[in-house]
Design an enzyme around this catalytic site. Structure first.
Site, short mmCIF file in Angstrom:
data_model
loop_
_atom_site.label_atom_id
_atom_site.label_comp_id
_atom_site.label_asym_id
_atom_site.label_seq_id
_atom_site.Cartn_x
_atom_site.Cartn_y
_atom_site.Cartn_z
N GLY A 247 14.11 -61.70 -71.03
CA GLY A 247 15.45 -61.29 -70.60
C GLY A 247 15.93 -59.93 -71.07
O GLY A 247 15.41 -58.89 -70.68
N LYS B 51 22.87 -66.88 -78.64
CA LYS B 51 23.04 -68.28 -79.03
C LYS B 51 21.81 -68.95 -79.61
O LYS B 51 20.70 -68.74 -79.12
CB LYS B 51 23.47 -69.08 -77.79
CG LYS B 51 24.87 -68.76 -77.33
CD LYS B 51 25.21 -69.61 -76.13
CE LYS B 51 26.68 -69.46 -75.76
NZ LYS B 51 26.98 -70.25 -74.57
N GLY C 234 12.07 -66.19 -68.61
CA GLY C 234 11.86 -67.59 -68.98
C GLY C 234 10.42 -67.91 -69.38
O GLY C 234 10.20 -68.68 -70.32
N ARG D 155 8.11 -54.49 -62.27
CA ARG D 155 7.25 -55.60 -61.81
C ARG D 155 6.35 -55.18 -60.65
O ARG D 155 5.21 -55.63 -60.54
CB ARG D 155 8.11 -56.80 -61.41
CG ARG D 155 8.61 -57.57 -62.63
CD ARG D 155 9.45 -58.77 -62.25
NE ARG D 155 9.71 -59.60 -63.42
CZ ARG D 155 10.53 -60.65 -63.42
NH1 ARG D 155 11.16 -60.99 -62.31
NH2 ARG D 155 10.71 -61.36 -64.52
C1 3PG Z 1 12.18 -64.41 -63.21
O1 3PG Z 1 12.76 -63.45 -62.71
O2 3PG Z 1 12.47 -64.86 -64.33
C2 3PG Z 1 11.03 -64.99 -62.46
O3 3PG Z 1 10.79 -64.29 -61.28
C3 3PG Z 1 11.29 -66.45 -62.16
O4 3PG Z 1 12.45 -66.60 -61.40
P1 3PG Z 1 13.29 -67.96 -61.50
O5 3PG Z 1 13.89 -67.98 -62.87
O6 3PG Z 1 14.29 -67.91 -60.39
O7 3PG Z 1 12.31 -69.10 -61.34
MG MG Z 2 14.37 -66.58 -64.65
#
Ligand code: 3PG
Ligand code: MG
Length: 399
Positions: free
Chosen positions: A355, A198, A378, A37
């Site tokens: 993820g 899942k 996410g 990142r």
């Molecule tokens: C992540 O790592 O998915 C992003 O930086 C967002 O973080 P968060 O899920 O804590 O909002």
């Molecule tokens: Mg996150």
């Protein structure tokens, strides 16, 4: 990209540029363990600095919930960032108030400053307008380079755009371009590969995909739920039996939309979830009652590879098996390598994210071989669900 404002629409010379970065990097014992990142934002920061702007980085780290938590300080990323940029980086102990104002006041054009974790203030996650104003006080313009935080409607991702002109940074721009070629206006046929444990966490994603792609490949633990819904005895495998009805609905929606769903035809089973557990490959109608599905079989992988061969675009989220323990990484590695080969050969656009996916592709040694690998978790999933991301919406030209 024409629908988004970018740095091309901006003259940064002499300006204080508030750059929202995602510095939420993996960390162990106070040290950054993966700089992906950080590396992604280098281009934006260097460009701003070299054009004579003052690059002021805003970011969150962890989930401190509005309190100052010492081990969630962004101080730990200053050194790795300076290393990645090849130039010095200053740090301010607060993102608003006198500390921030003083540090920003001391900057000369071309310098880089990191402000402390925005989530040390409750106003960040609440998108409190007073807090957004305080953040905006340190900038003349707002550049968002944090796609992976764009699913959060926070002060530093959305609120700032109410007070300052807002633009997409280069990493955000690359991400939006890649996503557009993945599902926005993709070359057809499009195949989506979805894995992971899942169904319950990916219902919206599956519903959106069946309406938009030509073939949906389902692997990982979530495939077991679909197999069980079809009357297959999955033994002791991870399975959400209560979601049989949901699985049926997704299959029916796929039929309506003309999307083919590819489920496993053979699987690798073991009796325990440990590395190198005794295992064997069986057709899906021969799963032993005490067996656990830990990976897809070779025949399933051949079918997936054939789908990829026939596709012009691939969108991938989630591993096909328990890739974190050997040898149950085999299907994920084989299919990912195949996708990378097709991409290199020039007949496939491949976009992956979310993820575990990046970890799985790195494990297979093919992250570089994909057209684009998103660092977002996410945000990537919400994008695959077809949702508008608040942090992206405020960058639209019409906004
Ligand atoms: C992540 O790592 O998915 C992003 O930086 C967002 O973080 P968060 O899920 O804590 O909002
Ligand atoms: Mg996150």
């Amino acid at each position: 990209m024409s629908t988004f404002k970018t740095i091309d629409d901006l003259d940064v010379a002499g300006k204080r540029v508030l750059v929202r970065a995602d510095l939420n990097v993996p960390m162990a014992d106070g040290r950054v363990t993966d700089t992906t990142r950080i590396d992604r934002i280098v281009r934006t920061v260097i460009e701003i600095a070299d054009k004579g702007g003052k690059a002021i980085l805003l970011a969150h780290f962890g989930r401190p919930k509005g309190a100052v938590v010492a081990d969630m300080s962004l101080k730990s990323v200053v050194e790795p960032l300076a290393e990645a940029l090849g130039r010095p980086v200053a740090f301010a102990a607060d993102c608003v108030g006198p500390d921030a104002a003083e540090a920003v006041g001391n900057m000369v054009p071309g310098e880089v400053l990191v402000l402390e974790n925005t989530r040390f203030h409750a106003g960040e996650e609440a998108d409190d307008d007073g807090f957004a104003r305080q953040l905006a006080a340190n900038g003349d313009v707002f550049v968002n380079d944090a796609f992976s935080a764009a699913h959060r409607a926070h002060a530093s991702t959305v609120g700032l755009a109410r007070h300052l002109p807002a633009f997409a940074g280069r990493a955000m721009q690359a991400e939006l371009d890649a996503l557009e070629s993945g599902l926005g206006a993709p070359k057809r046929p499009v195949v989506a590969v979805v894995g992971g444990a899942k169904v319950s966490t990916k219902i919206a994603l599956l519903e959106n995909l069946v309406a938009r792609v030509d073939t949906l490949v389902i692997g990982g633990g979530m495939a077991n739920t679909f197999l069980a819904a079809n009357g297959i005895d999955v033994g002791k495998s991870l399975c959400e039996h209560d979601l049989a009805e949901t699985a049926h609905k997704i299959v029916l929606a796929a039929v309506d939309a003309g999307c083919d769903i590819l489920l496993p035809s053979d699987v690798v089973v073991a009796r325990e979830f440990v590395a190198n557990a005794e295992h064997g490959t069986v057709p899906i109608n021969r799963i032993p009652p005490d067996g656990m599905i830990l990976d897809l079989g070779a025949q399933s992988v051949r079918s997936i590879n054939a789908c990829i061969d026939g596709a012009a675009t691939l969108v991938w989220n989630g591993p096909l098996g328990a890739f974190e323990i050997e040898p149950f990484d085999a299907a994920t590695v084989a299919a990912a390598r195949h996708a990378a080969r097709c991409t290199r050969a020039g007949h496939l656009v491949s976009v992956a994210g979310g993820g575990d996916t990046v970890a799985a592709l790195n494990h297979a040694g093919v992250a570089e071989g994909f057209s684009y690998v998103s660092t977002a978790g996410g945000a990537f999933l919400e994008w695959m669900e077809g949702k508008a991301l608040p942090g992206v919406e405020v960058l639209r030209k019409t906004a």
